[in-house]
Design an enzyme around this catalytic site. Structure first.
Site, PDB file in Angstrom:
ATOM      1  N   GLN A   1       0.126   3.902  -2.956  1.00 58.43           N
ATOM      2  CA  GLN A   1      -0.437   5.055  -2.236  1.00 58.43           C
ATOM      3  C   GLN A   1      -0.141   6.368  -2.964  1.00 58.43           C
ATOM      4  O   GLN A   1      -0.382   7.435  -2.408  1.00 58.43           O
ATOM      5  CB  GLN A   1       0.126   5.128  -0.810  1.00 58.43           C
ATOM      6  CG  GLN A   1      -0.168   3.917   0.051  1.00 58.43           C
ATOM      7  CD  GLN A   1      -1.662   3.727   0.352  1.00 58.43           C
ATOM      8  OE1 GLN A   1      -2.472   4.620   0.140  1.00 58.43           O
ATOM      9  NE2 GLN A   1      -2.006   2.553   0.852  1.00 58.43           N
TER      10      GLN A   1
ATOM     11  N   HIS B   1       6.368  -1.700   2.370  1.00 55.17           N
ATOM     12  CA  HIS B   1       5.193  -2.530   2.663  1.00 55.17           C
ATOM     13  C   HIS B   1       5.582  -4.006   2.491  1.00 55.17           C
ATOM     14  O   HIS B   1       6.470  -4.330   1.708  1.00 55.17           O
ATOM     15  CB  HIS B   1       4.098  -2.149   1.652  1.00 55.17           C
ATOM     16  CG  HIS B   1       2.767  -2.789   1.884  1.00 55.17           C
ATOM     17  ND1 HIS B   1       2.463  -4.071   1.489  1.00 55.17           N
ATOM     18  CD2 HIS B   1       1.635  -2.301   2.444  1.00 55.17           C
ATOM     19  CE1 HIS B   1       1.206  -4.348   1.811  1.00 55.17           C
ATOM     20  NE2 HIS B   1       0.679  -3.285   2.394  1.00 55.17           N
TER      21      HIS B   1
ATOM     22  N   CYS C   1       0.761  -3.622   7.507  1.00 56.02           N
ATOM     23  CA  CYS C   1       1.688  -4.409   6.672  1.00 56.02           C
ATOM     24  C   CYS C   1       3.063  -3.760   6.585  1.00 56.02           C
ATOM     25  O   CYS C   1       3.740  -3.842   5.551  1.00 56.02           O
ATOM     26  CB  CYS C   1       1.114  -4.646   5.270  1.00 56.02           C
ATOM     27  SG  CYS C   1      -0.396  -5.600   5.268  1.00 56.02           S
TER      28      CYS C   1
ATOM     29  N   ASP D   1       6.744   1.188  -5.913  1.00 55.45           N
ATOM     30  CA  ASP D   1       5.439   0.754  -5.413  1.00 55.45           C
ATOM     31  C   ASP D   1       4.582   2.020  -5.280  1.00 55.45           C
ATOM     32  O   ASP D   1       4.746   2.806  -4.350  1.00 55.45           O
ATOM     33  CB  ASP D   1       5.645   0.061  -4.057  1.00 55.45           C
ATOM     34  CG  ASP D   1       4.337  -0.225  -3.333  1.00 55.45           C
ATOM     35  OD1 ASP D   1       3.283   0.296  -3.754  1.00 55.45           O
ATOM     36  OD2 ASP D   1       4.383  -0.958  -2.329  1.00 55.45           O
TER      37      ASP D   1
ATOM     38  N   LYS E   1      -7.702   1.184  -4.676  1.00 60.68           N
ATOM     39  CA  LYS E   1      -7.292   2.342  -3.858  1.00 60.68           C
ATOM     40  C   LYS E   1      -7.474   3.638  -4.627  1.00 60.68           C
ATOM     41  O   LYS E   1      -7.065   4.701  -4.177  1.00 60.68           O
ATOM     42  CB  LYS E   1      -5.826   2.207  -3.446  1.00 60.68           C
ATOM     43  CG  LYS E   1      -5.553   1.019  -2.526  1.00 60.68           C
ATOM     44  CD  LYS E   1      -4.136   1.081  -2.023  1.00 60.68           C
ATOM     45  CE  LYS E   1      -3.648  -0.208  -1.415  1.00 60.68           C
ATOM     46  NZ  LYS E   1      -4.288  -0.594  -0.158  1.00 60.68           N
TER      47      LYS E   1
HETATM   48  N1  C6P Z   1      -1.866  -1.217   1.794  1.00 58.29           N
HETATM   49  C1  C6P Z   1      -3.105  -0.435   3.703  1.00 58.29           C
HETATM   50  O1  C6P Z   1      -4.090  -0.423   4.451  1.00 58.29           O
HETATM   51  P1  C6P Z   1      -2.717  -4.559  -2.527  1.00 58.29           P
HETATM   52  O2  C6P Z   1      -3.246  -5.179  -1.289  1.00 58.29           O
HETATM   53  O3  C6P Z   1      -1.914  -5.542  -3.325  1.00 58.29           O
HETATM   54  O4  C6P Z   1      -3.777  -3.874  -3.320  1.00 58.29           O
HETATM   55  O5  C6P Z   1      -1.717  -3.415  -2.080  1.00 58.29           O
HETATM   56  C2  C6P Z   1      -0.575  -3.730  -1.351  1.00 58.29           C
HETATM   57  C3  C6P Z   1       0.148  -2.495  -0.963  1.00 58.29           C
HETATM   58  C4  C6P Z   1       1.410  -2.271  -1.476  1.00 58.29           C
HETATM   59  N2  C6P Z   1       2.083  -1.163  -1.202  1.00 58.29           N
HETATM   60  C5  C6P Z   1       1.585  -0.213  -0.413  1.00 58.29           C
HETATM   61  C6  C6P Z   1       2.381   1.033  -0.153  1.00 58.29           C
HETATM   62  C7  C6P Z   1       0.325  -0.374   0.158  1.00 58.29           C
HETATM   63  O6  C6P Z   1      -0.161   0.566   0.950  1.00 58.29           O
HETATM   64  C8  C6P Z   1      -0.402  -1.561  -0.107  1.00 58.29           C
HETATM   65  C9  C6P Z   1      -1.730  -1.810   0.548  1.00 58.29           C
HETATM   66  C10 C6P Z   1      -3.127  -1.325   2.498  1.00 58.29           C
HETATM   67  O7  C6P Z   1      -2.110   0.272   3.919  1.00 58.29           O
HETATM   68  C11 C6P Z   1      -3.453  -2.739   2.872  1.00 58.29           C
HETATM   69  S1  C6P Z   1      -2.198  -3.462   3.849  1.00 58.29           S
END
Ligand code: C6P
Length: 415
Positions: free
Chosen positions: A210, A130, A373, A207, A233
């Site tokens: 998910q 990501h 992203c 990371d 999430k």
């Molecule tokens: N992905 C998606 O729709 P944040 O925004 O900081 O809470 O999370 C960032 C992030 C980092 N790693 C992974 C694997 C992610 O999926 C995400 C967030 C969302 O897929 C928004 S782009």
């Protein structure tokens, strides 16, 4: 709150905890399949936020009065609770509250990377990373003269572990990988990657944005040095994320942000740092959000994370089966039959994912369309965008059927 025994999964009872799911648009019930972007918040979590503001709203670690003491205890214990949720035996000392996964990535990249990386050093990422990780390490590498390398993704959406073994070597200082891909749904072998990294004295950053919401996570079993995730999430509020870090590594790291509460002693010339985790939580922290996140993990644990993972995998498998019925639909990531996180990315013929998403919106079906992203991964897949349906504890097979039926309209419209 709906009382449930762990493992006793009743999706209709769960849905009652989420009033937002009762919304209709022009008389059509909402079908929310955008959970990888953000999940909804159950009543007990909303209640925890309301209770905080109505009963004990105060700044933490700064007041000797009743409200501040109550807020401080609840906020500190929230760290312990979330640490326990991901298997961190060091409790609050290993669990930092940040703004989101992105901030957790930046914290490590700046506080560790800027000091530890230099020319000749390598940071190993994956092609499915990501932007939160990819862009962050790219920029830190530019600042330090380090090089970023990428573990290849195979045609069926897995990491090429032979390539990982080739890449991770004596120059590697950090391996940063996602646990579950937000685009492909792939579940990566993070414990194996930890072994590869540690054999070369490199660190592993996972990371878990998910993964922590959707499956049991044990940071110590993985042997991750860092593990990051976001509250919004996983049935929690926005504005809060977490960074797990091994205690000794966090002790050795410089702070990320400077200011109030992260210090013990300040003179006109210098300052010393507070104990963990406060050393990394400068300024007034995310008090209500942290307390509510602890409530969210209680809620998930009551369902049972094994149960959550099973439900999500079942929905993803069902969605894949239904999508695979159509010759004009291309799906991405591991094929049906292989365990995956609760999401499926796909394209319908030559219809742009944005057009598909806006037609589905006419049916009150919420999906995400775009590059999620992960632009370099989309470049590799040879597509500008994909549509993505992602599931959570309250989704049903019937909702997937609504998605499939609504796509007929897109077919007619775009020929
Ligand atoms: N992905 C998606 O729709 P944040 O925004 O900081 O809470 O999370 C960032 C992030 C980092 N790693 C992974 C694997 C992610 O999926 C995400 C967030 C969302 O897929 C928004 S782009």
């Amino acid at each position: 709150m709906t009382v449930r025994e762990a493992g006793d999964f009743d999706v209709e009872a769960i849905r009652e905890d989420f009033p937002i799911l009762e919304r209709e648009f022009d008389g059509t019930p909402l079908v929310y399949l955008d959970n990888a972007a953000t999940t909804h918040t159950p009543e007990p979590v909303v209640d925890a936020i309301v209770e905080y503001y109505e009963r004990y709203n105060a700044n933490v670690h700064r007041g000797l009065h009743h409200l501040s003491q109550e807020a401080s205890v609840a906020y500190e214990e929230a760290h312990d609770r979330v640490a326990e949720f991901v298997g961190a035996s060091g409790g609050r000392q290993e669990l930092i509250f940040t703004g989101n996964t992105t901030e957790s990535e930046n914290l490590v990249a700046y506080a560790w990377g800027l000091n530890e990386l230099g020319p000749g050093d390598e940071v190993v990422l994956t092609e499915m990373e990501h932007h939160a990780s990819l862009v962050t390490w790219q920029q830190i590498a530019k600042k330090t003269g380090a090089t970023v390398r990428y573990i290849r993704v195979t045609d069926d959406g897995h990491l090429d572990m032979d390539h990982a073994k080739e890449l991770i070597g004596s120059d590697t200082k950090m391996v940063s990988v996602l646990h579950v891909s937000n685009t492909l749904g792939t579940i990566n072998p993070v414990a194996d990657l930890a072994d590869l990294a540690h054999a070369e004295d490199a660190l592993l950053f996972v990371d878990g944005a998910q993964a922590a919401p959707n499956r049991p996570v044990d940071v110590e079993a993985i042997d991750a040095d860092f593990y990051a995730f976001s509250g919004h999430k996983m049935a929690g509020p926005t504005g809060i994320g977490c960074l797990y870090g091994k205690k000794q590594i966090l002790e050795d790291m410089e702070p990320f942000n400077y200011g109030g509460d992260m210090i013990t002693k300040v003179t006109f010339d210098d300052a010393t740092w507070n104990e963990l985790p406060w050393k990394f939580e400068a300024g007034t922290p995310k008090i209500a959000q942290g307390i509510a996140l602890a409530e969210a993990v209680d809620y998930l644990d009551e369902i049972g994370m094994e149960t959550v993972a099973r439900h999500e995998n079942e929905l993803a498998q069902y969605a894949l089966e239904r999508l695979d019925e159509f010759d004009d639909i291309e799906t991405f990531g591991p094929p049906a039959g292989q365990e995956r996180g609760g999401l499926v990315s796909f394209n319908l013929g030559s219809v742009h994912a944005h057009d598909l998403s806006s037609i589905l919106n006419d049916y009150a079906v919420a999906i995400r369309a775009g590059d999620h992203c992960t632009q370099p991964l989309h470049d590799k897949l040879g597509v500008a965008a994909t549509a993505r349906a992602s599931f959570y504890i309250y989704n049903t097979r019937e909702e997937i059927d609504v998605l499939i039926d609504a796509m007929d309209d897109a077919r007619e419209l775009f020929g």
